[in-house]
Design an enzyme around this catalytic site. Sequence first.
Site, PDB file in Angstrom:
ATOM      1  N   SER A 128       0.915  -1.202  -0.080  1.00 48.97           N
ATOM      2  CA  SER A 128       0.066   0.119  -0.156  1.00 48.97           C
ATOM      3  C   SER A 128       1.101   1.390   0.040  1.00 48.97           C
ATOM      4  CB  SER A 128      -0.527  -0.286   1.491  1.00 48.97           C
ATOM      5  OG  SER A 128      -2.033  -0.739   1.178  1.00 48.97           O
ATOM      6  N   GLY A 133      -4.072   2.130  -2.363  1.00 51.97           N
ATOM      7  CA  GLY A 133      -4.754   1.538  -1.418  1.00 51.97           C
ATOM      8  C   GLY A 133      -5.384  -0.048  -1.973  1.00 51.97           C
ATOM      9  N   ARG A 270     -22.942 -13.163  36.403  1.00 50.27           N
ATOM     10  CA  ARG A 270     -23.170 -11.734  36.686  1.00 50.27           C
ATOM     11  C   ARG A 270     -24.639 -11.587  37.443  1.00 50.27           C
ATOM     12  NH1 ARG A 270     -23.204  -6.887  38.667  1.00 50.27           N
ATOM     13  NH2 ARG A 270     -25.025  -5.142  37.366  1.00 50.27           N
ATOM     14  N   LEU A 341     -22.201  -7.700  28.079  1.00 49.23           N
ATOM     15  CA  LEU A 341     -21.227  -6.445  29.699  1.00 49.23           C
ATOM     16  C   LEU A 341     -22.178  -5.434  29.853  1.00 49.23           C
ATOM     17  CD1 LEU A 341     -19.591  -9.388  28.747  1.00 49.23           C
ATOM     18  CD2 LEU A 341     -17.876  -8.282  29.689  1.00 49.23           C
ATOM     19  N   GLU A 366      -6.509  -5.516   3.788  1.00 50.95           N
ATOM     20  CA  GLU A 366      -5.993  -6.861   2.936  1.00 50.95           C
ATOM     21  C   GLU A 366      -7.020  -6.942   2.049  1.00 50.95           C
ATOM     22  OE1 GLU A 366      -3.499 -10.569   3.893  1.00 50.95           O
ATOM     23  OE2 GLU A 366      -3.239  -9.616   5.327  1.00 50.95           O
ATOM     24  N   GLY A 367      -7.648  -5.475   1.501  1.00 53.35           N
ATOM     25  CA  GLY A 367      -8.896  -5.382   0.788  1.00 53.35           C
ATOM     26  C   GLY A 367     -10.545  -5.457   1.286  1.00 53.35           C
ATOM     27  N   THR A 368     -10.537  -3.908   1.761  1.00 53.91           N
ATOM     28  CA  THR A 368     -12.098  -4.245   2.293  1.00 53.91           C
ATOM     29  C   THR A 368     -12.810  -5.212   2.254  1.00 53.91           C
ATOM     30  OG1 THR A 368     -12.549  -2.069   0.464  1.00 53.91           O
ATOM     31  CG2 THR A 368     -11.098  -1.484   2.644  1.00 53.91           C
TER      32      THR A 368
END
Length: 383
Positions: A128, A133, A270, A341, A366-368
Amino acid sequence: MSRPTYGLGDDHLELRDVVRQVCEEQIAPRAAEVDEHGAFPEASLRALVAARLHAITIPAEYGGEGGDHLAGVVVAEEIARACATTQQVAGANELFALPLLLAGSEELKRRYLPRIASGEWLGAFALSEPEAGSDVAAIRTRATAGEGGWVLTGTKRWITNAGSADAYVVFATVDPDAGPRGLAAFVVEATDPGLSFGAPERKMGMKGSPTCEVYLDKVFVPADRLIGETGAGMRIALGTLDRTRATVAAQAVGIAQGALDVASAYLGERQQFGKPLATFQGLQFMVADMEIQIRAARALTHQAARELDSHGADLTTAGAVAKCLASDTAMKVTTDAVQLLGGAGYVRDFPVERMMRDAKITQIYEGTNQIQRLVIARDVLSD
């Protein structure tokens, strides 16, 4: 809860158990500190190297374990479940090694891969750039032929392990007018004169994984460090990413699984209104959906790895599908874990807020996921 096998054979299940033990004993306890201080996970990486888990897919003839891609995703998931930063640092070794395995000369492979396989060296992958990109063909880093080699000039951005790695696969254009046909790949060593690095990026997550700009100021690279041929750079880059997207998918699955593990334990402990949160149906349905999504993502990740191991014709789309769904799943599951939570999920006393921050990048690098959807759609619509 029972431990499903997910169709894994005995060898991969035994490997999973080994990795899980190493991670639970030596990596998970350090994860919060690594994130808090943005510290390089030195001790965690040493633990992986000692267990021979840091670069498991490097072939045995180059000093590696010779693990297949399915072994690689099993290992990546377990490490990311404990500490995504540590998996990211170690995973860059695969990004460095694959271009050499795909196109490098035998001499080049034997010079560098044993060093990565032994843990002596750490690798990085420099593709990149500030203006390149998703558009790899827009690379501006220039490689100019010189006496005995090449001179590289340019800037790389968002490079994992920059400043910490010993060797980098760097992509540059040898002919700017040729577009993607003008790209080439080179090995640059950290000690090469003219190589320098920017300040570490101030990131949302993966804070202990160093990410910096890489500056190449007339870096001389001997001719024998060209990977493959000039003009093959685009094929090498895309071929590498086709194979590492399954690993990113596994990383995302591991992050999601870690978040679900924490949330499930919390719901059992909880109490509200006099009974455990785990008894409330609305929360049970959230947990069920999280488990469904993780199982689906893991199945696609394993399928992508098996496609790679069989050299199947569907490996590009299989990797894109797995990476896209798994990373979207990681973001959804970690966000839901924070919700389960409540206030505790929003503070650093529990790891789910870290996991949510770490998950986000899996949708981007690594690629959108928008690029993954383009890859998938083109494959479907080409039939």
